[in-house]
Design a protein around this motif. Structure first.
Motif, PDB file in Angstrom:
ATOM      1  N   LYS A  57     -51.504  14.329  15.591  1.00  0.00           N
ATOM      2  CA  LYS A  57     -51.345  12.999  15.003  1.00  0.00           C
ATOM      3  C   LYS A  57     -50.622  12.093  15.983  1.00  0.00           C
ATOM      4  O   LYS A  57     -49.809  12.557  16.785  1.00  0.00           O
ATOM      5  N   ILE A  58     -50.916  10.798  15.902  1.00  0.00           N
ATOM      6  CA  ILE A  58     -50.245   9.803  16.742  1.00  0.00           C
ATOM      7  C   ILE A  58     -49.802   8.629  15.872  1.00  0.00           C
ATOM      8  O   ILE A  58     -50.589   8.095  15.090  1.00  0.00           O
ATOM      9  N   ASN A  59     -48.546   8.238  16.025  1.00  0.00           N
ATOM     10  CA  ASN A  59     -48.020   7.023  15.404  1.00  0.00           C
ATOM     11  C   ASN A  59     -47.533   6.118  16.522  1.00  0.00           C
ATOM     12  O   ASN A  59     -46.888   6.587  17.462  1.00  0.00           O
ATOM     13  N   THR A  60     -47.845   4.824  16.423  1.00  0.00           N
ATOM     14  CA  THR A  60     -47.423   3.880  17.451  1.00  0.00           C
ATOM     15  C   THR A  60     -46.634   2.739  16.834  1.00  0.00           C
ATOM     16  O   THR A  60     -46.808   2.420  15.655  1.00  0.00           O
ATOM     17  N   LEU A  61     -45.772   2.136  17.636  1.00  0.00           N
ATOM     18  CA  LEU A  61     -45.071   0.943  17.211  1.00  0.00           C
ATOM     19  C   LEU A  61     -44.693   0.130  18.434  1.00  0.00           C
ATOM     20  O   LEU A  61     -44.577   0.667  19.533  1.00  0.00           O
ATOM     21  N   ILE A  62     -44.551  -1.172  18.228  1.00  0.00           N
ATOM     22  CA  ILE A  62     -44.164  -2.074  19.316  1.00  0.00           C
ATOM     23  C   ILE A  62     -42.692  -2.411  19.156  1.00  0.00           C
ATOM     24  O   ILE A  62     -42.261  -2.864  18.100  1.00  0.00           O
ATOM     25  N   ILE A  63     -41.928  -2.157  20.203  1.00  0.00           N
ATOM     26  CA  ILE A  63     -40.500  -2.438  20.216  1.00  0.00           C
ATOM     27  C   ILE A  63     -40.309  -3.859  20.746  1.00  0.00           C
ATOM     28  O   ILE A  63     -40.783  -4.193  21.831  1.00  0.00           O
ATOM     29  N   LYS A  64     -39.636  -4.690  19.977  1.00  0.00           N
ATOM     30  CA  LYS A  64     -39.411  -6.077  20.375  1.00  0.00           C
ATOM     31  C   LYS A  64     -38.328  -6.155  21.449  1.00  0.00           C
ATOM     32  O   LYS A  64     -37.343  -5.417  21.403  1.00  0.00           O
ATOM     33  N   GLY A  65     -38.509  -7.053  22.404  1.00  0.00           N
ATOM     34  CA  GLY A  65     -37.543  -7.237  23.477  1.00  0.00           C
ATOM     35  C   GLY A  65     -36.246  -7.832  22.968  1.00  0.00           C
ATOM     36  O   GLY A  65     -36.221  -8.581  21.982  1.00  0.00           O
ATOM     37  N   LYS A  66     -35.162  -7.510  23.639  1.00  0.00           N
ATOM     38  CA  LYS A  66     -33.850  -7.987  23.229  1.00  0.00           C
ATOM     39  C   LYS A  66     -33.523  -9.313  23.901  1.00  0.00           C
ATOM     40  O   LYS A  66     -34.001  -9.613  24.986  1.00  0.00           O
TER      41      LYS A  66
END
Length: 100
Positions: A57-66
Motif C-alpha cells: 500500500k502507498i499513502n502520499t501527502l504534500i508537506i507545506k513549506g514553512k
C-alpha cells in the motif's frame, strides 16, 4: 525507455524522523521523499523496480513549506511530497548505507 527514466527521477531520499522510525518497526512502512508531481502508481513501480520488493500500500501527502520571517521580508521553503510505503510482510528496503 522514457518511462524507466521517469521512474528513476521519482524517489529523492529517505525521510528519517522519530515517527518514521516507529512505523518501520510496528507496521513495516517506510517514509520516502518523492517528486511532487508523481502518482501512487509511479511511486509503486519505481520502488518495485529499484528495490525488487512487493509494495502492499502507498499513502502520499504534500508537506507545506514553512514561513521564514525576517525583518524586511518573509520567505518560504518549498512544498514537498512524502510517501508512506507499506511492504509485504517479511520484506525491507535496503538503502545505500546499509540501514533499513
Amino acid at each position: 525507455m522514457i518511462y524507466k527514466e521517469r521512474l528513476l527521477k521519482i524517489i529523492h531520499s529517505a525521510h528519517v524522523s522519530e515517527k518514521s522510525s516507529n512505523i518501520v518497526k510496528e507496521h513495516n512502512t517506510f517514509t520516502i521523499k518523492v517528486a511532487k508531481n508523481s502518482t501512487k502508481k509511479e511511486i509503486k513501480d519505481s520502488i518495485q523496480m529499484l528495490f525488487e520488493v512487493n509494495v502492499k500500500k502507498i499513502n502520499t501527502l504534500i508537506i507545506k513549506g514553512k514561513i521564514k520571517r525576517r525583518k524586511n521580508h518573509n520567505s518560504y521553503s518549498k512544498n514537498w511530497k512524502k510517501a508512506y510505503i507499506t511492504l509485504a510482510q517479511g520484506q525491507t528496503l535496503k538503502f545505500i548505507n546499509g540501514a533499513e
